[in-house]
Scaffold this motif. Structure first.
Motif, PDB file in Angstrom:
ATOM      1  N   ALA A 146      -8.183   1.626  -2.616  1.00 46.05           N
ATOM      2  CA  ALA A 146      -8.080   1.768  -1.160  1.00 46.05           C
ATOM      3  C   ALA A 146      -6.651   1.631  -0.665  1.00 46.05           C
ATOM      4  CB  ALA A 146      -8.968   0.728  -0.471  1.00 46.05           C
ATOM      5  N   GLY A 147      -5.774   1.084  -1.498  1.00 43.44           N
ATOM      6  CA  GLY A 147      -4.382   0.905  -1.108  1.00 43.44           C
ATOM      7  C   GLY A 147      -3.487   2.066  -1.488  1.00 43.44           C
ATOM      8  N   TYR A 148      -4.100   3.181  -1.898  1.00 46.32           N
ATOM      9  CA  TYR A 148      -3.321   4.356  -2.294  1.00 46.32           C
ATOM     10  C   TYR A 148      -3.905   5.600  -1.639  1.00 46.32           C
ATOM     11  CZ  TYR A 148      -1.624   8.263  -5.098  1.00 46.32           C
ATOM     12  OH  TYR A 148      -1.081   9.469  -5.503  1.00 46.32           O
ATOM     13  N   GLN A 149      -3.022   6.441  -1.110  1.00 46.64           N
ATOM     14  CA  GLN A 149      -3.448   7.687  -0.473  1.00 46.64           C
ATOM     15  C   GLN A 149      -2.506   8.800  -0.898  1.00 46.64           C
ATOM     16  OE1 GLN A 149      -6.141   8.205   1.672  1.00 46.64           O
ATOM     17  NE2 GLN A 149      -5.638  10.380   1.483  1.00 46.64           N
ATOM     18  N   PHE A 150      -3.061   9.913  -1.365  1.00 48.70           N
ATOM     19  CA  PHE A 150      -2.251  11.067  -1.744  1.00 48.70           C
ATOM     20  C   PHE A 150      -2.330  12.153  -0.679  1.00 48.70           C
ATOM     21  CE2 PHE A 150      -2.141  15.379  -3.579  1.00 48.70           C
ATOM     22  CZ  PHE A 150      -0.802  15.403  -3.966  1.00 48.70           C
ATOM     23  N   VAL A 151      -1.174  12.733  -0.355  1.00 44.52           N
ATOM     24  CA  VAL A 151      -1.099  13.857   0.573  1.00 44.52           C
ATOM     25  C   VAL A 151      -0.243  14.934  -0.073  1.00 44.52           C
ATOM     26  CG1 VAL A 151      -0.374  14.659   2.850  1.00 44.52           C
ATOM     27  CG2 VAL A 151      -1.271  12.326   2.575  1.00 44.52           C
ATOM     28  N   GLN A 152      -0.802  16.127  -0.216  1.00 40.86           N
ATOM     29  CA  GLN A 152      -0.013  17.234  -0.754  1.00 40.86           C
ATOM     30  C   GLN A 152       0.793  17.871   0.368  1.00 40.86           C
ATOM     31  OE1 GLN A 152      -2.166  20.143  -3.028  1.00 40.86           O
ATOM     32  NE2 GLN A 152      -0.370  21.442  -3.362  1.00 40.86           N
ATOM     33  N   THR A 193       0.859  -1.166   0.000  1.00 41.88           N
ATOM     34  CA  THR A 193       0.000   0.000   0.000  1.00 41.88           C
ATOM     35  C   THR A 193       0.908   1.234   0.000  1.00 41.88           C
ATOM     36  OG1 THR A 193      -0.107   0.057   2.418  1.00 41.88           O
ATOM     37  CG2 THR A 193      -1.808  -1.205   1.271  1.00 41.88           C
ATOM     38  N   VAL A 194       0.418   2.331  -0.570  1.00 40.72           N
ATOM     39  CA  VAL A 194       1.290   3.480  -0.811  1.00 40.72           C
ATOM     40  C   VAL A 194       0.661   4.765  -0.301  1.00 40.72           C
ATOM     41  CG1 VAL A 194       2.405   4.895  -2.575  1.00 40.72           C
ATOM     42  CG2 VAL A 194       2.352   2.408  -2.839  1.00 40.72           C
ATOM     43  N   ILE A 195       1.458   5.539   0.451  1.00 44.65           N
ATOM     44  CA  ILE A 195       1.127   6.903   0.816  1.00 44.65           C
ATOM     45  C   ILE A 195       2.047   7.795  -0.009  1.00 44.65           C
ATOM     46  CG2 ILE A 195       0.795   8.533   2.690  1.00 44.65           C
ATOM     47  CD1 ILE A 195      -0.701   5.779   2.939  1.00 44.65           C
ATOM     48  N   ASN A 196       1.472   8.652  -0.812  1.00 44.39           N
ATOM     49  CA  ASN A 196       2.239   9.498  -1.724  1.00 44.39           C
ATOM     50  C   ASN A 196       2.265  10.923  -1.194  1.00 44.39           C
ATOM     51  OD1 ASN A 196       3.356  10.927  -3.857  1.00 44.39           O
ATOM     52  ND2 ASN A 196       1.602  10.651  -5.223  1.00 44.39           N
ATOM     53  N   LEU A 197       3.437  11.383  -0.753  1.00 45.26           N
ATOM     54  CA  LEU A 197       3.624  12.748  -0.289  1.00 45.26           C
ATOM     55  C   LEU A 197       4.305  13.544  -1.392  1.00 45.26           C
ATOM     56  CD1 LEU A 197       3.684  15.027   1.841  1.00 45.26           C
ATOM     57  CD2 LEU A 197       5.854  14.053   2.670  1.00 45.26           C
TER      58      LEU A 197
END
Length: 368
Positions: free
Chosen positions: A51-57, A28-32
């Motif tokens: 659901a296994g991916y989340q983007f954060v700016q 799963t990936v959190i993308n900052l």
């Protein structure tokens, strides 16, 4: 399944890595991502319902944000793709490169150290911090020099390369001083789908399709080793999963070519895939004034990663370049979205004021 915090994951290499990671269930990936000019959220639009991916700016230089994300998502690994990476831009605006590549990496390392030190023993042993760097930290090679090895002394020649060398040294120091389980990779020139069109290959593809000049610095004989981005992503995952901590690996495509040869191959492919009556795309080739301090040759010796981890590139330059051109031909909407007013201003600033030289003048000029 593990969780990765990927920084700079909306850029070229980072986005390709995330797409592959989710497609092949690596993690799963959190993308900052800060979402600078070269970052495009639409590149990862296919993951909007994943659901296994989340983007954060946000910025890796924001320690409070990084600490919050680490505590919230509890990643098993941090992969640092975040960087200002274009040499030409570093010549015109070096301070941006120092801020992101050096200061930003420091803040990311410091937050990672604090997080790692608080992990339970088993998770602490499994945690990794992987830093993605470049072959440019090694400087420039003469035509007969051996390729860069992992023990080649650093000799960066551009502000970009110097800023990446500085970040590499910080990563090394955090491993040796604090024990942070770091890994570093040095890649050669990447190419492939979703690359921002300020870089050579997409710039040439798009200019050729538009009938615009194909600008080549100097005499076109600067040599680079070209690595297809999907091969690079596979190598990074291999290093992350199987390398001993503290190791450094060079990742190359084994495709040493002059810039002129690359442009000529693109023109040949476009003559086949997007032909125009009584026209050869190579007629658009235009030699322009060289950029300051232009390194003459890069070459990667990737025998260590092949020997230790069993990795080697799957794509030849011919097969990878064909896939790349086909992708740009098939994705006009993506191209339109990324070629914003800011991009056009940059092209004007970097290329339009450079003196144009004829091919004959360029071919007889003494190399810098």
């Amino acid at each position: 399944m593990q969780t990765y915090l990927v920084t700079g994951g909306t850029g070229f290499i980072g986005s390709n890595f995330i797409l592959k990671a989710r497609r092949e269930d690596w993690a799963t990936v959190i993308n900052l991502d800060k979402l600078t000019y070269a970052s495009h959220p639409q590149t990862l639009a296919s993951l909007s319902d994943d659901a296994g991916y989340q983007f954060v700016q946000g910025d890796i230089g924001d320690p409070n944000l990084v600490r919050t994300l680490l505590n919230q998502y509890q990643p098993d690994a941090i992969l640092n793709f975040a960087a200002e990476s274009h040499v030409d831009r570093s010549i015109l605006s070096p301070q941006d490169f120092i801020q992101t590549n050096v200061v930003g990496t420091f803040h990311l390392l410091e937050a990672s150290r604090v997080y790692w030190e608080q992990l339970a023993v088993e998770r602490k042993a499994q945690f990794r911090f992987l830093h993605v760097s470049t072959d440019e930290v090694y400087g420039s090679l003469n035509p007969t020099d051996p390729a860069f090895r992992e023990d080649t002394p650093y000799a960066p020649n551009s502000p970009y390369a110097a800023s990446k060398a500085g970040s590499d040294h910080l990563v090394r120091a955090y491993h040796h001083t604090y024990g942070l389980p770091t890994l570093t990779t040095h890649c050669s020139n990447n190419y492939g789908p979703r690359q921002f069109p300020e870089k050579l290959i997409p710039l040439i593809i798009l200019n050729a399709l538009d009938g615009k000049p194909l600008p080549i610095y100097g005499d076109g004989q600067n040599v680079r080793d070209w690595l297809y981005v999907s091969d690079h992503c596979d190598a990074i995952e291999r290093v992350l999963r199987h390398s001993l901590v503290g190791e450094t690996y060079n990742i190359g495509g084994r495709n040493e070519l002059t810039n002129l040869a690359v442009v000529e191959q693109i023109c040949s492919i476009l003559d086949d895939l997007a032909p125009k009556p009584n026209f050869n795309h190579s007629s658009l080739i235009t030699f322009i004034q060289d950029r300051p301090g232009h390194d003459r040759r890069y070459a990667i010796d990737c025998s260590k990663i092949q020997r230790d981890l069993g990795w080697q590139p799957a794509e030849s330059f011919e097969s990878g370049l064909l896939k790349t051109v086909q992708w740009y031909l098939a994705n006009a909407r993506w191209i339109e979205q990324v070629r914003s007013g800011a991009y056009q201003s940059w092209i004007t600033q970097n290329y339009c004021d450079r003196a144009v030289k004829s091919p004959l003048q360029a071919s007889v000029e003494t190399p810098p």
